[in-house]
Design an enzyme around this catalytic site. Structure first.
Site, PDB file in Angstrom:
ATOM      1  N   GLY B 658     -31.797  45.627 -32.902  1.00  0.00           N
ATOM      2  CA  GLY B 658     -32.151  44.246 -33.204  1.00  0.00           C
ATOM      3  C   GLY B 658     -31.942  43.890 -34.658  1.00  0.00           C
ATOM      4  O   GLY B 658     -31.813  42.734 -35.013  1.00  0.00           O
ATOM      5  N   GLY B 660     -29.401  44.329 -36.368  1.00  0.00           N
ATOM      6  CA  GLY B 660     -28.100  43.699 -36.536  1.00  0.00           C
ATOM      7  C   GLY B 660     -27.064  44.550 -37.238  1.00  0.00           C
ATOM      8  O   GLY B 660     -26.093  44.025 -37.784  1.00  0.00           O
ATOM      9  N   ALA B 698     -35.125  54.622 -42.400  1.00  0.00           N
ATOM     10  CA  ALA B 698     -35.240  54.501 -43.851  1.00  0.00           C
ATOM     11  C   ALA B 698     -34.281  53.439 -44.397  1.00  0.00           C
ATOM     12  O   ALA B 698     -33.793  53.544 -45.514  1.00  0.00           O
ATOM     13  CB  ALA B 698     -35.012  55.842 -44.536  1.00  0.00           C
ATOM     14  N   GLY B 888     -30.846  48.758 -48.936  1.00  0.00           N
ATOM     15  CA  GLY B 888     -31.520  48.726 -47.634  1.00  0.00           C
ATOM     16  C   GLY B 888     -32.617  47.683 -47.619  1.00  0.00           C
ATOM     17  O   GLY B 888     -33.165  47.339 -48.658  1.00  0.00           O
ATOM     18  N   GLU B 891     -36.901  48.028 -43.438  1.00  0.00           N
ATOM     19  CA  GLU B 891     -38.267  48.539 -43.510  1.00  0.00           C
ATOM     20  C   GLU B 891     -38.955  48.074 -44.772  1.00  0.00           C
ATOM     21  O   GLU B 891     -40.152  47.798 -44.800  1.00  0.00           O
ATOM     22  CB  GLU B 891     -38.241  50.062 -43.467  1.00  0.00           C
ATOM     23  CG  GLU B 891     -37.707  50.544 -42.138  1.00  0.00           C
ATOM     24  CD  GLU B 891     -37.690  52.045 -42.067  1.00  0.00           C
ATOM     25  OE1 GLU B 891     -38.737  52.620 -41.782  1.00  0.00           O
ATOM     26  OE2 GLU B 891     -36.627  52.629 -42.315  1.00  0.00           O
TER      27      GLU B 891
END
Lengths: 339, 934
Positions: B658, B660, B698, B888, B891
């Protein structure tokens, strides 16, 4: 397994009788579906009453308001008369799950399932509604409150009987309702506490009071009468009485207060109702009544929802809010009538 | 069971079924009619809305509709909504707006929206919320769903419309250097439609439970009803007597290791006789049958004799000598500690010190899709499993140990995943299904009930944190101490890594004179806790960012100014004892929130000055850093192939649940190749076809696997241009690759022609790309196993508390995140919006109680009505080594939200809340000065 749609009440009653306990009534089905899943309902015939002519109707009569057994919460929620005149009912209906549940679930089914805190049950008890029980012995109106025998236990036997209609008296001037509810999130959840209140105010027949009422009516028209401003005061400060110069002009003729889940049944705070009868609906009285409600209720703890202590703490807040709101609405109806 | 014939209209055509009339329409659609676009998220009790269909114009729950009830009615399912050629405007709008992440709630959401627009073509936002609040979504935070419905309404009304695709982001704060890197292609930084988006708005996407195969069999799991017990005996005979039951599998049937390999070092696949079950729902046996019902009945019939043992789901006394030992070897699973400087000295010299204890609860992922797997023997004789995962190659390796088969005899395929948030990293469902297929040589489906998800799937670890923070009177940070007791639950499930994540997050992006942070993972008989968005960091960030807020209050310091003053700069030695290795600009992140912060401060002050009775507002601030990229080899790979027809296919491994990543892969490759995304196919996360991409976790995939994809695109482009150069007799650098051809002033060649040329010359058309940072991180001595790469973010939340009830509403949230470089704008916003609403759930309502929480009806997650006003600020400080400068996010976006909201509540009521969730009950208790049980 048969799934039948009787077209008349008589036919429905006959099918139930003919199956001698092996048939069962189904209306919206939202409570029954998980029971089917769990194999908790072992009927050979399901009697779906939602297509019986007339049961999907709401009748606003002169004397009574009559609601058929196929009327869903969505219909109650969207009925302009209820939104305007019986907001406790419209709002209770809007509290059941969320829109897709309200579109299926029926008010009478909610009552027949006898859940102690079901929004439909709580508001029906506060409205002192009566249900029309149909069985081979005929049909008779019984107070909704008497259908509750214990937690999730109805005196109704849905394998032999059904509720076809529900009625409550058409509101008159001086009568109003309020609905309050608290949950862990704003929708799609069972209540931590729900509360429905109705108040019937009687005008005081003193000339000053009538003058005061008339004055409010003429000077403030549709705006809130001066007395309504009182509850807007900060909660921390002392409760405001009727504003200076505005002598009390109404007393409480009767009150009903229903709460859940504070007992195994929808609970009527009869002690508070008795306390209120004959009193002036000022904020002092309401605060006292709200405090009294706590002592009458004994809510239990549920670690997933709320502790009994928290529920107890909410009772005066919700009851107080409901009484003030009902009082203000009731006065507004009296003002309107005088206009 | 007697069946009845039910006739109705389905998507405009006459239909009928022979069925038990009590059977829910949902099951009839999926099982009898093969229409799997209608989804099941709860246990057929009307709690999630994924199964919404339209009956005679009204959106209803098909799980609550006995099929008998729809006789003569007209039913519309997602399959009847629109076609690829003629999509319904809502389908288009959902894709344009980025309202689809995992796509599992999407069909139900679309049908609720359609029923609304059909009767109310111009709905207000309130009308949209009322119509859709019964549909739960765990990914999006609902923001883009509301936008999509508004946009579709405009489209259907024929009005000029603001495309929903127009970004919501307030602004992007670019790095000046970024412009030098250029945005030469449209692919990067835009908001392209989700890869395989149509499949998700049409019901065509086949999630694991939707897959049908000839002769498919079904499994049910026998699970422990005890929190802790010894298994004395198993009698499988009663299960085998149930008609339809084919086989019962127990621990004795496991050919290899009875364990979950590297995922969970101490966990069995099935509890053996004379072994122990250590948590509710601990699996004991598997029943395989010809139908779901038979499997379920078989599991019920199977007899297990247990000797119950004393149990505790709390860890408060778990390390004492007389504690109940949950595993041999004691209750301490793992601990980690970091520290710098002289902590006692630093705190001793501090003029202001705050010491407090922060507590969090078990939380559940509540992906709307339940755990499911299909296993079968494939055409090459391999045991193949189609199951949600976070890295198919890791799982293949684990399955190889469990089944005692070489890896080449196993294939792991990643289907569309209906949300994970880390939960579906658990390999148990996959392993159980694989074991059944291995023995029966038949296709087998396993689907958890929601109740099984609650009991047996991993949860977020509860923390008890002791925090001490100190500062000078001027507001300069001195020292920090952090000591966390982490409730691991019954099994490792990667919990051995959590202490490191906890201490790393606790230290935060601040300049400390001294630090001392310790965390211990401790067993209990609670549910196994595992990966969950942020993996051990949100709890620590909550504790420390709230502690810092306490410090600010004590100092009379402004929380934003205070963080700016103490922000770690890129070249500082961090509180972990080493410098960070990637770019870091926390100051820029904090400054991005300054305008919103000042605006909200004034708003809150004005509201409270009005003294509205019984309502108080508060503004809370929190920052964070998050180490993205995990440990392991600083290396990742992917491939791209030029087909003989001139088409491109990406082969990569990065599970898309989800967030993407598949869209991002196609964007990165398209950008580097110079072609449109439509020209690209993607084969993702299938061990039979793709290279090991390392785990999706991560928040590392865009950086690492994306790095491999980008490099593969670079390499393939070079090979194409080289071949074209020699064919055209031109220098390669004078050529352009665009769409399906290479052009030069002297002529052009189709990619198909070039592919044939490569083939003829024996030059590989499938090119491997690598991101290899082994030179950058020659040894990780200073940093432990982990690469010291961090992103920063900050969050600002405004809440309103009802003083008499404690009921709290989050009014608005602003969030700023350094994403390095925006690749997919809507995707990035969606990650942040989803995190904010998920964080809000963890603050206000989410609390998993072992043994009591059964599903969506009693584990509350936010509904659409709770969604606050959200502003997102995407800050770009390009990374040094990631493709296009990416970092990133998925999270990271979680960490600052909860502490910002809790700080806001504390400031609203003038009292400190130190526990999550801060339910209305706990807030009221704080207001009334009551001692709570903690």
């Amino acid at each position: 397994m048969n799934y039948v749609f009787p077209s008349t009440l008589a036919e429905a009653v006959d099918i139930l009788a003919a199956n001698a306990g092996r048939a069962r009534v189904i209306a919206g089905g939202t409570d029954l579906a998980p029971m089917f899943r769990d194999g908790k309902i072992d009927a050979s015939v399901l009697v779906d009453i939602t297509r019986i002519a007339g049961l999907g109707e709401i009748e606003i009569g002169d004397e009574w308001i009559v609601v058929g057994a196929a009327v869903t919460f969505a219909m109650l929620r969207d009925t302009p008369y209820f939104r305007e005149r019986v907001p406790a009912l419209a709002q209770a209906a809007a509290s059941v799950g969320a829109a897709p549940i309200q579109a299926m679930a029926t008010w009478l089914g909610n009552i027949a399932q006898a859940m102690p805190a079901a929004d439909g049950g709580i508001v029906a008890v506060a409205l002192e509604a009566e249900a029309l029980v149909e069985d081979p012995a005929g049909s008779r109106w019984v107070p909704v409150e008497t259908l509750y025998k214990g937690a999730k236990t109805s005196s109704l036997d849905s394998t032999r009987q059904l509720l076809s209609h529900l009625r409550f008296p058409r509101p008159r001037a001086g009568w109003a309702s309020s609905w309050q509810r608290s949950g862990r999130r704003p929708s799609l959840t069972l209540p931590i506490l729900n509360c429905a209140v109705t108040l019937r105010l009687a005008p005081l027949a003193t000339p000053q009071a009538q003058a005061a009422t008339a004055g409010l009516a003429t000077t403030q028209a549709h705006a809130a009468p001066a007395m309504l401003a009182a509850p807007q005061a900060p909660a921390a400060s002392a409760p405001a009485a009727a504003p200076e110069g505005a002598a009390p002009f109404a007393t409480i003729a009767s009150a009903t207060i229903a709460l859940g889940p504070v007992a195994t049944l929808p609970f009527r705070a009869r002690g508070v109702e008795a306390f209120l009868a004959g009193k002036t609906p000022d904020n002092y009285v309401i605060e006292e009544a709200a405090a009294l409600a706590t002592s009458e209720c004994h809510p239990r703890s549920n670690p997933l929802r709320a502790s009994g202590d928290y529920r107890s703490a909410l009772i005066p807040t919700l009851v107080g809010k409901a009484l003030r709101e009902a009082r203000d609405r009731a006065i507004a109806t009296m003002v309107r009538e005088q206009q | 069971m007697e069946k009845a014939r039910v006739e109705f209209v389905l998507n405009g055509k006459a239909a009928w079924v022979e069925s038990d009339p009590r059977k829910p329409l949902l099951r009839v659609l999926r099982e009898d009619l093969g229409l799997t676009g209608t989804k099941q998220g709860c246990d057929l009790e009307g709690e999630c809305g994924a199964c919404t269909v339209i009956v005679d114009g009204v959106a209803l729950r098909s799980c609550l509709l006995p099929v008998g009830k729809i006789a003569g009615r007209s039913v519309t399912t997602i399959e009847g909504m629109g076609s690829r050629e003629a999509p319904h405007p809502l389908q288009t709008a959902f894709l344009e707006a980025g309202a689809v992440q995992c796509g599992f709630c999407t069909p139900g959401m679309l049908l609720s929206a359609k029923a609304l627009l059909d009767r109310n073509p111009h709905p207000t936002k309130e009308a949209i919320v009322t119509a859709l609040e019964g549909n739960l979504c765990r990914c999006t935070g609902y923001v883009k769903i509301i936008e999509a419905v508004q946009s579709a309404a405009e489209l259907m009304g024929g009005e000029a419309r603001t495309p929903a695709s127009e970004a919501r982001t307030q602004e992007t704060i670019p790095d000046p250097a970024a412009s030098a890197m250029g945005r030469e292609f449209s692919g990067i930084g835009g908001s392209p439609e989700r890869h395989k988006g149509w499949e998700r708005v049409s019901g065509e996407a086949l999630f694991a439970e939707d897959i049908s195969m000839p002769n498919l069999h079904y499994m049910s799991v026998v699970r422990s009803p005890h929190f802790h017990a010894r298994v004395d005996a198993l009698d499988v005979a009663p299960a085998l007597e149930v008609p339809g039951v084919l086989r019962v599998l127990t621990a004795a049937d496991i050919p290899g290791e009875n364990g979950l390999a590297d995922y969970s070092l101490d966990e069995h696949l099935l509890a053996p006789v004379s072994g122990r079950v250590r948590m509710l729902g601990d699996p004991v046996a598997l029943v395989v049958a010809t139908s779901r019902e038979a499997a379920t009945q078989g599991a019920k019939a199977l007899r297990v004799d247990y000797t119950p043992l004393p149990h505790r789901t709390e860890i408060d006394r778990a390390l004492e000598a007389e504690a109940i030992p949950i595993h041999d070897g004691g209750n301490l699973l793992a601990e980690d500690e970091v520290g710098t400087g002289d902590i006692e000295g630093a705190l001793g010299e501090s003029e202001v010190v705050v010491q407090s204890k922060y507590i969090t609860s078990f939380q559940a992922h509540m992906a709307i899709e339940r755990e499911a797997a299909v296993a079968y023997i494939d055409e090459e004789g391999r045991v193949a499993v189609i199951c949600a995962n976070h890295e198919p190659h890791w799982d293949r390796s684990s399955l190889s140990k469990i089944l005692g088969l070489p890896e080449g005899k196993i294939r792991v395929i990643t289907p569309p995943i209906g949300g994970s948030f880390g939960g579906k990293q658990d390999i148990w469902p996959m392993a159980a299904a694989a074991l059944a297929a291995y023995h029966l040589r038949l296709p087998v489906q396993l689907a958890y009930t929601r109740r099984e998800v609650m009991d047996a799937a991993p949860k977020r670890h509860p923390y008890k944190c002791d925090c001490v923070v100190g500062a000078t009177r001027e507001g300069e940070l001195t020292g920090m101490k952090f000591d966390a007791l982490i409730n691991k639950g019954a099994y490792d499930s990667a919990g051995r890594y959590v202490p490191n994540y906890a201490v790393t997050a606790a230290v935060g992006p601040y300049r400390w004179k001294a630090t001392k942070a310790r965390a211990r993972s401790i067993y209990s008989n609670g549910p196994k806790a595992g990966q969950f968005r942020g993996f051990g960091t949100p709890q620590a960030a909550f504790a420390m960012e709230c502690s810092l807020d306490e410090l600010c209050e004590k100092l009379g310091a402004d929380p934003l100014e205070f963080r700016l003053r103490n922000a770690l700069r890129e070249n500082d030695v961090s509180g972990l004892g080493f410098r960070v290795a990637e770019s870091l600009d926390y100051v820029k992140v904090l400054e991005a929130l300054a305008p919103d912060y000042h605006e909200a401060s004034l708003g809150v002050a004005a509201f409270n000055a009005e003294a509205k009775p019984g309502l108080r507002r508060g503004l809370g601030f929190a920052g964070m850093w998050y180490r993205f990229g995990k440990f392991g080899r600083p290396l990742s790979q992917a491939e791209i192939e030029l087909g003989l027809d001139g088409s491109f296919t990406i082969y990569a491994s990065g599970a898309d649940y989800g967030q993407g990543i598949e869209t991002v892969f196609t964007q990165l490759a398209a950008e580097r190749l110079g072609v449109s995304r439509e020209a690209l196919r993607l084969v993702n996360a299938d061990t039979a076809h793709t290279l090991d991409g390392d785990v999706t976790g991560a928040s590392r995939n865009t950086y690492w696997v994306g790095g491999g994809v980008t490099d593969a695109a670079r390499g393939l482009r070079a090979a194409i241009l080289d071949a074209a150069a020699s064919l055209l007799d031109q220098a390669a650098d004078t050529l352009t690759l665009r769409d399906d051809r290479v052009s030069s002033p002297r002529g052009e060649l189709s990619l198909a022609r070039i592919a044939q040329e490569l083939e003829a010359r024996g030059i590989p058309r499938r090119v491997k790309g690598t991101i290899d940072l082994r030179d950058v991180f020659p040894d990780n001595e200073r940093t432990g196993l982990y690469l010291p790469m961090f992103v920063t973010g900050a969050c600002l939340a405004q809440v309103e508390v009802e003083i008499e009830t404690g009921l709290t509403r989050v009014i608005s949230v602003s969030s700023a995140h350094d994403v390095g470089r925006v690749i997919n704008r809507r995707g990035a916003e969606g990650q942040i919006e989803g995190s904010i609403v998920m964080g809000m759930g963890s603050v206000l309502m989410e609390e998993f109680i072992p043994g009591l929480s059964t599903g969506f009806s009693d584990y509350m997650i936010p509904t659409m009505r709770s969604t606050p006003d959200i502003r997102v600020h995407l800050v770009e400080t390009p990374s040094r080594y990631g493709p296009f400068g990416v970092k990133g996010l998925g999270e990271a976006a979680m960490l600052a939200t909860a502490p910002a909201m809790v700080n806001a509540i504390s400031r609203a009521i003038g009292l400190r809340i130190r526990r999550m969730p801060a339910t209305a009950e706990r807030i009221l208790a704080a207001i009334r000065g009551e001692k709570t049980t903690e």
